[in-house]
Design an enzyme around this catalytic site. Structure first.
Site, PDB file in Angstrom:
ATOM      1  N   ARG A 132       0.822  -1.221   0.000  1.00 39.07           N
ATOM      2  CA  ARG A 132       0.000   0.000   0.000  1.00 39.07           C
ATOM      3  C   ARG A 132       0.851   1.265   0.000  1.00 39.07           C
ATOM      4  O   ARG A 132       0.478   2.284  -0.600  1.00 39.07           O
ATOM      5  CB  ARG A 132      -0.897  -0.015   1.242  1.00 39.07           C
ATOM      6  CG  ARG A 132      -1.844   1.178   1.378  1.00 39.07           C
ATOM      7  CD  ARG A 132      -2.311   1.303   2.816  1.00 39.07           C
ATOM      8  NE  ARG A 132      -1.188   1.540   3.720  1.00 39.07           N
ATOM      9  CZ  ARG A 132      -1.243   1.355   5.040  1.00 39.07           C
ATOM     10  NH1 ARG A 132      -2.346   0.898   5.604  1.00 39.07           N
ATOM     11  NH2 ARG A 132      -0.179   1.608   5.800  1.00 39.07           N
ATOM     12  N   PHE A 151      -9.061  -7.802  19.274  1.00 38.02           N
ATOM     13  CA  PHE A 151      -7.813  -7.070  19.090  1.00 38.02           C
ATOM     14  C   PHE A 151      -7.020  -7.630  17.904  1.00 38.02           C
ATOM     15  O   PHE A 151      -6.420  -6.872  17.133  1.00 38.02           O
ATOM     16  CB  PHE A 151      -6.980  -7.150  20.376  1.00 38.02           C
ATOM     17  CG  PHE A 151      -5.579  -6.626  20.240  1.00 38.02           C
ATOM     18  CD1 PHE A 151      -5.335  -5.258  20.270  1.00 38.02           C
ATOM     19  CD2 PHE A 151      -4.508  -7.485  20.078  1.00 38.02           C
ATOM     20  CE1 PHE A 151      -4.035  -4.771  20.139  1.00 38.02           C
ATOM     21  CE2 PHE A 151      -3.209  -7.006  19.954  1.00 38.02           C
ATOM     22  CZ  PHE A 151      -2.976  -5.644  19.977  1.00 38.02           C
TER      23      PHE A 151
END
Length: 408
Positions: free
Chosen positions: A212, A285
């Site tokens: 990315r 999480f």
């Protein structure tokens, strides 16, 4: 305006966005009073707002350990990333960083903006570290030592082969996975996961970030540092930086697809790791960032915009992931949907089309064979039709609500 347009197009994301905004406001009001913990949690919000939100899933003791672990490694990463530090100074700091976390007075000025503040006031992090239980300290020290040594190794070494790429990602992210597994085990809430699965959890996230962040990393000042392996990119260009130019778009996208296909190999391990988690807080999480990763890979795949700007999941979709992920059925569903989106973008003329399709189908098989795929009530990547006038009225009320909230 972009946010407003996204909500009009995807109004089902409005409620999760409101909840996310309120959660972020609550976090700012829950900063501990002690100076070292106040600094640690305030700094966490500044260097990673998304992590600061996700960490709230954890209980206080484990949350403190993970907060310190993240900041220690973020500081270590700041030293590695600062290309203005000469190698003969940087390498010894990386190799001895695990010793500095025991020193309440140590600090080293480097990095920029919030990262420089973290480094200048690192003594607060050390003070917080020294208040953790011995088992947490040992886990953090061990991972910091191994990561620092690995980073030092790659300061003067290019990522040439795919094996180099995997080794680098192991040092900077796979070890984070191992460290978190050790912290979960030290808390008494989870069994110790196999290293191979913990490593894949880190590699899947790290490779997604490396893919990315191509444009940001290639334009790094004063000197770019790239971790796309030469073994992959040299098939498509004579120089890695050439991929950003419009005349090389076709080859650039093929190279990008090759990189995404490489990252997908870790998805099955990640699903296996997540399916073994017992504690709901630790589960949420762990799984939220992994869903974000598979979603980001789906958006990046076959997308030339990776070489033009920032490609990331819209904020509303991120809010839905955080709000609606409660069980493995949600995880399997999200992985199935995002990998299906990626599969729909495969071009048969792409050099790696067959391998990409094979890896997506392996993810689908893992999701389907779990028997949990059809037990979810919601779908991440679809939108329902809503009356546009109703949407605008609701947006008006929400805008007024946030305006009132911001004045308090």
């Amino acid at each position: 305006m972009r946010m407003l347009g996204a909500i009009v197009e995807h109004p089902e994301e409005l409620y999760p966005l409101v909840k996310l905004k309120m959660a972020a406001a609550r976090i700012k009001k829950q900063i501990p009073g002690e100076p070292h913990w106040a600094f640690s949690y305030t700094m966490l919000q500044k260097v990673s707002r998304s992590f600061a939100l996700v960490i709230q899933q954890l209980g206080p003791e484990l949350r403190n350990a993970v907060c310190v672990f993240y900041l220690v490694l973020r500081a270590l990463d700041t030293v590695e990333d600062d290309t203005s530090i000469p190698c003969d100074i940087k390498v010894p700091i990386l190799e001895s960083f695990h010793c500095h976390i025991y020193d309440r007075d140590w600090h080293f000025s480097c990095g920029t903006k919030d990262y420089r503040v973290l480094m200048d006031k690192f003594h607060y992090v050390s003070t917080a570290f020294l208040e953790l239980g011995a088992s947490y300290q040992q886990a953090i020290e061990d991972i910091t030592k191994r990561m620092g040594a690995g980073m030092a190794k790659f300061i003067c070494k290019e990522v040439e082969t795919v094996d180099d790429y995997d080794e680098y990602c192991h040092y900077v992210a796979g070890l984070v996975g191992l460290g978190l597994s050790k912290l979960f085990h030290a808390s008494g809430l989870e069994e110790l996961a196999p290293d191979s699965l913990s490593n894949s959890m880190g590699l899947f996230l790290q490779k997604t970030n490396i893919i990315r962040d191509y444009l940001e990393d290639i334009n790094e000042i004063p000197k770019s540092r790239m971790f796309w392996p030469r073994e992959i990119w040299s098939k498509y260009a004579s120089k890695l930086e050439d991929l950003q130019y419009e005349e090389n778009s076709t080859k650039a996208v093929q190279c990008l697809n090759d990189m995404v296909t490489n990252a997908l190999v870790h998805a099955e391990d990640c699903l296996q790791y997540m399916s073994a988690l017992k504690d709901l807080a630790i589960f949420r999480f762990c799984v939220i960032p992994q869903i974000m990763a598979i979603g980001t890979l789906a958006l990046c795949y076959n997308n030339v915009e990776v070489f033009r700007g920032v490609v990331k999941m819209r904020r509303g979709l991120t809010a839905r992931v955080i709000d609606q992920t409660r069980s493995m059925s949600d995880v399997y569903g999200a992985f199935f949907e995002f990998s299906s989106l990626l599969k729909s973008k495969i071009d048969d003329n792409d050099p790696n089309a067959s391998l990409t399709r094979h890896r997506v189908e392996a993810i689908h098989k893992a999701c389907i064979s779990s028997g949990l795929l059809n037990k979810r009530g919601r779908h991440m990547y679809e939108s329902k039709s809503y009356n546009s006038v109703l949407v605008m009225v609701v947006l008006l009320f929400v805008s007024i609500f946030f305006a009132i909230l911001s004045t308090k």
